[in-house]
Scaffold this motif. Structure first.
Motif, short mmCIF file in Angstrom:
data_model
loop_
_atom_site.label_atom_id
_atom_site.label_comp_id
_atom_site.label_asym_id
_atom_site.label_seq_id
_atom_site.Cartn_x
_atom_site.Cartn_y
_atom_site.Cartn_z
N ASP A 137 -54.55 26.38 71.30
CA ASP A 137 -53.98 24.92 70.75
C ASP A 137 -55.43 24.11 70.94
OD1 ASP A 137 -55.24 24.12 73.68
OD2 ASP A 137 -53.50 25.48 74.61
N ILE A 138 -55.04 22.77 70.85
CA ILE A 138 -56.34 21.69 70.70
C ILE A 138 -57.30 21.84 71.54
CG2 ILE A 138 -54.86 19.85 71.71
CD1 ILE A 138 -56.16 18.17 69.41
N VAL A 159 -50.18 19.19 81.70
CA VAL A 159 -50.40 18.25 80.90
C VAL A 159 -51.65 17.54 81.24
CG1 VAL A 159 -49.52 16.04 80.41
CG2 VAL A 159 -48.00 17.72 80.39
N GLY A 160 -51.97 17.21 82.50
CA GLY A 160 -53.30 16.95 83.01
C GLY A 160 -54.49 17.61 82.73
N LEU A 180 -54.72 11.70 73.35
CA LEU A 180 -54.33 13.00 72.44
C LEU A 180 -53.12 12.40 71.98
CD1 LEU A 180 -54.98 16.73 73.75
CD2 LEU A 180 -56.06 15.48 71.88
N ALA A 181 -52.58 13.02 70.97
CA ALA A 181 -51.37 12.59 70.28
C ALA A 181 -50.39 13.42 71.00
CB ALA A 181 -51.11 13.23 68.65
N ALA A 182 -49.12 12.63 71.28
CA ALA A 182 -47.94 13.69 72.10
C ALA A 182 -47.70 14.82 71.77
CB ALA A 182 -46.96 12.71 72.49
N ASP A 183 -47.44 14.74 70.48
CA ASP A 183 -47.20 16.14 69.46
C ASP A 183 -48.08 17.11 69.75
OD1 ASP A 183 -44.98 15.09 68.72
OD2 ASP A 183 -45.72 14.61 66.56
N GLU A 184 -49.53 16.88 69.81
CA GLU A 184 -50.53 17.80 70.13
C GLU A 184 -50.45 18.48 71.56
OE1 GLU A 184 -52.62 19.16 68.11
OE2 GLU A 184 -52.56 17.79 66.37
N LEU A 190 -49.64 8.34 71.73
CA LEU A 190 -50.95 8.96 72.61
C LEU A 190 -50.57 9.17 74.06
CD1 LEU A 190 -53.56 6.97 70.63
CD2 LEU A 190 -52.68 8.99 69.95
N LEU A 191 -51.27 10.09 74.46
CA LEU A 191 -51.18 10.31 76.00
C LEU A 191 -52.69 10.46 76.32
CD1 LEU A 191 -48.39 13.23 76.29
CD2 LEU A 191 -48.17 10.74 76.37
N GLY A 192 -52.68 9.69 77.51
CA GLY A 192 -54.25 9.74 78.27
C GLY A 192 -54.43 9.54 79.39
#
Length: 763
Positions: free
Chosen positions: A25-26, A276-277, A291-295, A353-355
């Motif tokens: 994954d990313i 997620v964290g 990061l983009a939520a989809d990623e 985005l999530l951060g």
């Protein structure tokens, strides 16, 4: 060392290797071409993607000497992850020729303590700005008495006449005659305070770790990450073990399975939130602040999370991550669109985005600070700037200026410091490394040149009563090396009206930490941008300029300024590199081995820094490595803090640790940090070498390094040479292809839209 339990996702019957077969994954790939120099953590993250045949341990790949199933936590600074087989200096004999003892606290510890204190003050100031202000809350003495009297009269408690019966006020003292300001002496760094952990807390954590099958040696790292209540936290949520640097998801799954038994399930909400964290922490190691939520959902699916959407929502609800949207900034009015009578086109989707909050706070603080400098009237005090070039004129009229250019352009930004000083303003320049500060000092004078870390740690021009740096103009060279957290602390330290110049070469590798501050300021187009027209001189400069625009050109080198040495395999690459540094360059070019630096793609592999340094030590300074793997006169690379590398030589050792000479500055590396923060330094990676230059450079490109090349890496490695560049070339057409086609992986950040939004709202 006992290994953490391995296995498939909780509740699954798949084998331990099932996850390894999942597409990376990313956060596993982590944009390997543009990795920051946080080598320890990035190598651990990349170790989860199986390396194919012929791969090398680049700056982002795992250390082949490390057992993939074992966890060996370390506080290693990213520029100097040690070889796994080097011994500690705890048993090293005392060197009788050692120099006198250095201060008890290392420069790195003092710097970190000062940065923590500054960070706390910044957050306190922000909280004070946002909190309601009680009138007169900070008054004392007669002023407080007068305020109390006024309130008493207003409330009717006392008559106003009651306050006029006292003696007349004393005459005000005349203001003192202004005198010339004395030079401000730099503050000494404050000693670092080591957090204490109770023996009971450590014992409780060891007990939980033992029950979960994890090594007891993790206890100190767990309590450092989770606090005194770490045992209770792990007992309630075993996946919180992922907060410890270096722990991987399959290890946390095995730990949770041992503690929870049949209750351990892959769809556990605690597991999803922790993953997620962890995903966002790994992304930060690759330079992303969000990061983009989809990623994130794709990465969760690759980790056997049954419902990634629910896991993301749970992480948001629990405050593990924050949500951002790249749309119209909050508070800004949407532009009015005249009605054309036609059906409205579907709106473009807004990227979510999530951060993590630490990077969100840093980016927002940095955006606020840069907007403040842009909107504040620049501090002149009637000063008249001397005649200068385009950059000097731009700085004279703006609070924030961006300046781009190569090595020759450093003279232009240094000229701003001297011009401001000539105008009577308090001016200083800062660079990323000690070598950069040395080159800056040659242009501005030593009293006006610092490192960014030095400014933040107190070794600068002093501070005013509000804690701001006593400066009217600050020029920051090597601006691409600013990560978002360092940049936020630096900008928060500047007073209103100060001018800030961010100067650097956009073509070099990015910062070691998260963010792309310089590139975002350029992309936002919110301030004057001055592009230097000064080309770097000589054949090396001509070659580097071509690489910067994607062309690998042949250049005329009548004085053998550029030499290409073709090799067939890694063994020959090592042999030729040693021959060049120890014999050919000193004899044919006249540059001694001490002034020549070898640069390669990674630490591992058959021609990485480990192999090269072993061969170079055997040739140049053979010895038993009696001081934790090092001998006097060994060339070393020391990482006092993440993202920073200092080069020097070993002087000796004593009970306190290893003593170095770094360009004439004595440095003490505490014995407990030798293994984690020190490497041999005849050969470096390009990330370590960023911000430094040498008279001669040997760039080693073995065949198995082809996949780690991109334009920014080649540009950075080649541009470290001042007079001579030798390229040990074993990658065939991969080199011109990397220069022409392979760009660094982009970083996801929020600074540019934040800046645009703030200035749009202000207008």
């Amino acid at each position: 060392m006992t290994a953490l339990p391995q296995g498939s996702a909780p509740g699954s019957t798949a084998d331990d290797t099932a996850e390894a077969a999942v597409a990376p994954d990313i956060t596993e790939v982590a944009a390997a071409a543009e990795t920051a120099d946080a080598e320890t953590a990035v190598e651990r993250a990349a170790s989860e993607t199986p390396a194919g045949p012929g791969t090398t341990d680049t700056d982002t790949e795992t250390d082949p000497d490390t057992d993939a199933d074992a966890y060996a936590p370390t506080d290693a600074a990213p520029d100097a992850t040690p070889d796994g087989d080097e011994s500690s200096t705890a048993d090293a004999p005392t060197d009788t020729t050692a120099e006198p003892a250095a201060p008890e606290v290392s420069e790195a510890a003092a710097e970190l303590a000062a940065q923590r204190k500054l960070r706390a003050r910044i957050e306190q100031r922000k909280a004070e700005k946002e909190a309601p202000i009680e009138a007169g809350a900070k008054l004392s003495g007669p002023a407080a008495d007068l305020l109390a009297a006024v309130r008493a009269v207003e409330s009717g408690e006392k008559s106003g006449a009651a306050f006029f019966a006292g003696p007349p006020p004393a005459p005000r003292k005349p203001a003192p005659t202004p005198v010339a300001a004395a030079p401000v002496r730099p503050r000494a760094p404050e000693p670092a305070r080591t957090p204490t952990t109770s023996a009971e807390a450590l014992a409780s954590v060891r007990d939980v770790l033992t029950r979960g099958g994890a090594p007891e040696a993790l206890a100190a790292q767990v309590t450092g990450a989770l606090g005194e209540q770490a045992a209770d936290v792990l007992g309630a949520d075993p996946w919180q073990l992922l907060a410890v640097p270096g722990v991987r998801p399959e290890q946390a799954d095995g730990f949770a399975r041992a503690l929870l038994g049949a209750e351990c399930r892959p769809d556990d909400e605690r597991r999803g939130a922790a993953l997620v964290g962890w995903i966002l922490e790994q992304a930060a190691l690759a330079g992303h602040t969000a990061l983009a939520a989809d990623e994130v959902r794709k990465s969760l699916a690759a980790r056997s999370v049954p419902d990634p959407d629910t896991a993301v929502q749970q992480a948001i609800a629990e405050g593990v991550v924050l949500v951002f949207q790249d749309g119209v900034p909050q508070g800004a009015e949407e532009p009015e669109v005249p009605d054309s009578g036609e059906e409205d086109a579907p709106a473009e989707p807004v990227e979510v985005l999530l951060g993590l909050d630490r990077y969100a706070l840093a980016e927002e603080s940095l955006a606020d600070g840069l907007a403040r400098l842009l909107n504040s009237p620049v501090r002149d005090d009637g000063s008249v700037w001397p005649e200068g070039g385009e950059l000097v004129r731009a700085v004279a009229g703006s609070g924030l200026v961006a300046h781009t250019g190569g090595e020759a352009a450093r003279a232009e930004s240094a000229a701003v410091v001297t011009a401001a000083a000539a105008a009577g303003l308090r001016a200083a320049g800062a660079a990323h490394t000690a070598d950069g500060r040395r080159r800056l000092a040659e242009l501005t004078g030593p009293l006006a040149a610092f490192t960014v870390a030095g400014l933040l740690s107190g070794a600068g021009p002093g501070r005013d009563a509000d804690g701001a740096l006593a400066l009217d103009v600050l020029v920051v060279q090597d601006a691409p090396q600013l990560d978002v957290e360092t940049a936020a602390m630096l900008v928060e330290s500047l007073p209103d009206g100060c001018r800030l110049v961010l100067s650097g070469d956009p073509g070099v590798l990015g910062s070691a930490g998260a963010g792309r501050v310089f590139a975002d300021v350029l992309a936002a187009r919110v301030c004057p941008v001055v592009a230097s027209r000064l080309p770097d001189p000589g054949p090396v400069g001509e070659l580097v300029s071509g690489v910067g625009i994607g062309e690998l050109n042949q250049v005329e080198a009548p004085g053998r300024e550029v030499v290409i040495v073709p090799v067939r395999d890694a063994g020959e690459a090592v042999h030729r590199s040693v021959q060049l540094l120890a014999d050919s360059i000193p004899r044919a070019i006249g540059i001694p081995a001490e002034q020549t630096q070898v640069i390669t793609v990674g630490h591992g592999g058959s021609a990485g820094t480990r192999a090269l340094n072993a061969a170079l030590k055997q040739r140049l300074n053979p010895g038993p490595g009696r001081f934790g793997g090092f001998d006097p006169a060994d060339r070393v690379a020391y990482a006092p803090a993440p993202g920073r590398t200092e080069t020097g030589t070993v002087v000796g050792a004593d009970a306190e640790g290893l003593r170095l000479d770094c360009a004439g500055t004595p440095v003490l590396v505490p014995k407990e940090r030798v293994e984690s923060a020190l490497r041999h330094g005849w050969a470096l990676t390009a990330h370590q070498a960023t911000g430094m230059r040498w008279p001669a450079v040997v760039v080693v490109l073995p065949r198995d390094a082809a996949q780690g090349l991109n334009r920014a890496w080649v540009y950075t490695a080649f541009s470290r040479a001042e007079r001579h560049l030798s390229v040990v070339h074993g990658v065939d057409q991969a080199l011109p292809r990397a220069v022409a086609e392979v760009l660094p992986a982009p970083r996801t950040t929020r600074l540019a839209p934040l800046l645009k939004g703030l200035l749009m709202t202000a207008e």
